[in-house]
Design an enzyme around this catalytic site. Sequence first.
Site, mmCIF file in Angstrom:
data_model
loop_
_atom_site.group_PDB
_atom_site.id
_atom_site.type_symbol
_atom_site.label_atom_id
_atom_site.label_comp_id
_atom_site.label_asym_id
_atom_site.label_seq_id
_atom_site.Cartn_x
_atom_site.Cartn_y
_atom_site.Cartn_z
ATOM 1 N N ASN A 543 0.850 -1.195 0.000
ATOM 2 C CA ASN A 543 0.000 0.000 0.000
ATOM 3 C C ASN A 543 0.884 1.242 0.000
ATOM 4 O O ASN A 543 0.674 2.173 0.773
ATOM 5 C CB ASN A 543 -0.915 -0.013 1.232
ATOM 6 C CG ASN A 543 -2.216 0.720 0.978
ATOM 7 O OD1 ASN A 543 -2.596 0.962 -0.165
ATOM 8 N ND2 ASN A 543 -2.899 1.096 2.040
ATOM 9 N N HIS A 544 1.875 1.239 -0.898
ATOM 10 C CA HIS A 544 2.894 2.287 -0.940
ATOM 11 C C HIS A 544 2.894 2.980 -2.300
ATOM 12 O O HIS A 544 3.952 3.256 -2.866
ATOM 13 C CB HIS A 544 4.279 1.689 -0.654
ATOM 14 C CG HIS A 544 4.359 0.940 0.636
ATOM 15 N ND1 HIS A 544 5.312 -0.030 0.882
ATOM 16 C CD2 HIS A 544 3.613 1.026 1.767
ATOM 17 C CE1 HIS A 544 5.148 -0.518 2.103
ATOM 18 N NE2 HIS A 544 4.116 0.102 2.658
ATOM 19 N N GLN A 545 1.725 3.285 -2.821
ATOM 20 C CA GLN A 545 1.612 3.881 -4.144
ATOM 21 C C GLN A 545 2.284 5.254 -4.186
ATOM 22 O O GLN A 545 2.203 6.028 -3.226
ATOM 23 C CB GLN A 545 0.144 4.017 -4.547
ATOM 24 C CG GLN A 545 -0.579 2.693 -4.705
ATOM 25 C CD GLN A 545 -1.154 2.123 -3.431
ATOM 26 O OE1 GLN A 545 -0.879 2.618 -2.347
ATOM 27 N NE2 GLN A 545 -1.957 1.086 -3.539
#
Length: 625
Positions: A543-545
């Site tokens: 979840n590191h966009q």
Amino acid sequence: MSASASACDCLVGVPTGPTLASTCGGSAFMLFMGLLEVFIRSQCDLEDPCGRASSRFRSEPDYEYDFIVIGGGSAGSVVASRLSEVPQWKVLLIEAGGDEPVGAQIPSMFLNFIGSDIDYRYNTEPEPMACLSSMEQRCYWPRGKVLGGTSVLNGMMYVRGNREDYDDWAADGNPGWAYNDVLPFFKKSEDNLDLDEVGTEYHAKGGLLPVGKFPYNPPLSYAILKAGEELGFSVHDLNGQNSTGFMIAQMTARNGIRYSSARAFLRPARMRNNLHILLNTTATKILIHPHTKNVLGVEVSDQFGSTRKILVKKEVVLSAGAVNSPHILLLSGVGPKDELQQVNVRTVHNLPGVGKNLHNHVTYFTNFFIDDADTAPLNWATAMEYLLFRDGLMSGTGISDVTAKLATRYADSPERPDLQLYFGGYLASCARTGQVGELLSNNSRSIQIFPAVLNPRSRGFIGLRSADPLEPPRIVANYLTHEQDVKTLVEGIKFVIRLSQTTPLKQYGMRLDKTVVKGCEAHAFGSDAYWECAVRQNTGPENHQAGSCKMGPSHDPMAVVNHELRVHGIRGLRVMDTSIMPKVSSGNTHAPAVMIAEKGAYLLKRAWGAKVURVDATWTLHRVI
């Protein structure tokens, strides 16, 4: 607010957000999880009815503000808090979600709220080379739709990345973003609770964001550290001089309680009359004069579908994250002209890079078994330990606060890790009965190790489905379309298997789950070809966009903002979140998001004549000028 007074000397609000029972799966969990939530809401430091920023919530905004911040998430909460430190400035923060639920404050519940009503629940377009086993080959992207954003949903791990990440940003034409330039802004926000252990060269006390280790770790956590040492890695602070090795990470938490950006930065600002917060309100468009390219204000839509325009005197700050920041720019007519025309959005400024350069860390869930009964870590004993002492399994994330970073043979150098390891297990998140020893299955306990690619080469984009601002954006991730990402991930899988075979982990009977991945039956189990097939079938997006509003000089055709975070070609508009990263930082992105917000707020204050502090790398912002 309800009429019932609490032991906290102020009124207790009505429950906010999803219940714990609903996040666990419904009726089977209703009794125990429902009772547990009642106890949790009676705890003043968890419910925090006196400390919440509810006094800043507005149902009706004013006509005009000095600054409007779009997005009350990891970065936007910080920006709004810092700007409102100037009492002469009137600041509006617009957030599409509501206030954070009390259950999300509990570290062990960090996965519970993914997929709930405070999650945007995005899905990518069908992926050609990843997530092949998922429905329609779509990857799932949780993103926080709540005050605090994804910092309410994440694993709380405080990881800054590598020195070289930021030096590369500066070398690519972004002065002021080298590691020595940004270190003071990391330290500015930090209230490090373990300063005696990590030292003052890279860390600081006195900031608004508590950073420290959880009160409790399962014994397996320490065995993992010893396993790393057996393979030649040291155990130390990976946010310090050397970013290769193993550690029990520091987390954005205090006394066993999550500190989202909203809790850390907005709650201390709750008494400022110059700060207004609009909840359950979506920013649908930034209003820009078509000829002068000056920003005029923001158009918003509330939860009932009513729209209004709010004007701005100075600047609008877009902090809606790597998905929604480019989405809002595109809806506002800022983006690739040909793509805007396809969905009948009038082009205000042709900026080809908006939504491009999208990338993310990608992982694979490697499953292992250990010699331990598969019992629920959450029960009345662990609950009481937490409720009474803020200790035990509920005060942490099981073994998920252990991490490691290492360099594979594909890394640029041995000192620059290109792989991070995450761990999963012993998470006290859900239980049906609360009984000690409640069996979840008749199998041995499962433990997961997730190798994640830190420097992904694959690139995707964010686009519009239509001109409807309430329709989700089109997300094309393009995971694993660059072969080196696949090769690096396979190297990571082979490393975690080696790790599982070390003496400290063999003492737990750790063994690889050899269930064959569906779709990979044609390959010999354990071969490189098998693992290459497996990572494409069961892809695990982190979840590191990042990167979808790339920072870069004006001569870079894909740059969206300059080094002062101003949108190229537009006056009075800046972007401050992980979307501006030219390349994603090498690790969890929450700490860098807060740093970007701190630096961005500093740039705004300096530009508009507020008193700011001189910056240097020794620490920090130390003299008013």
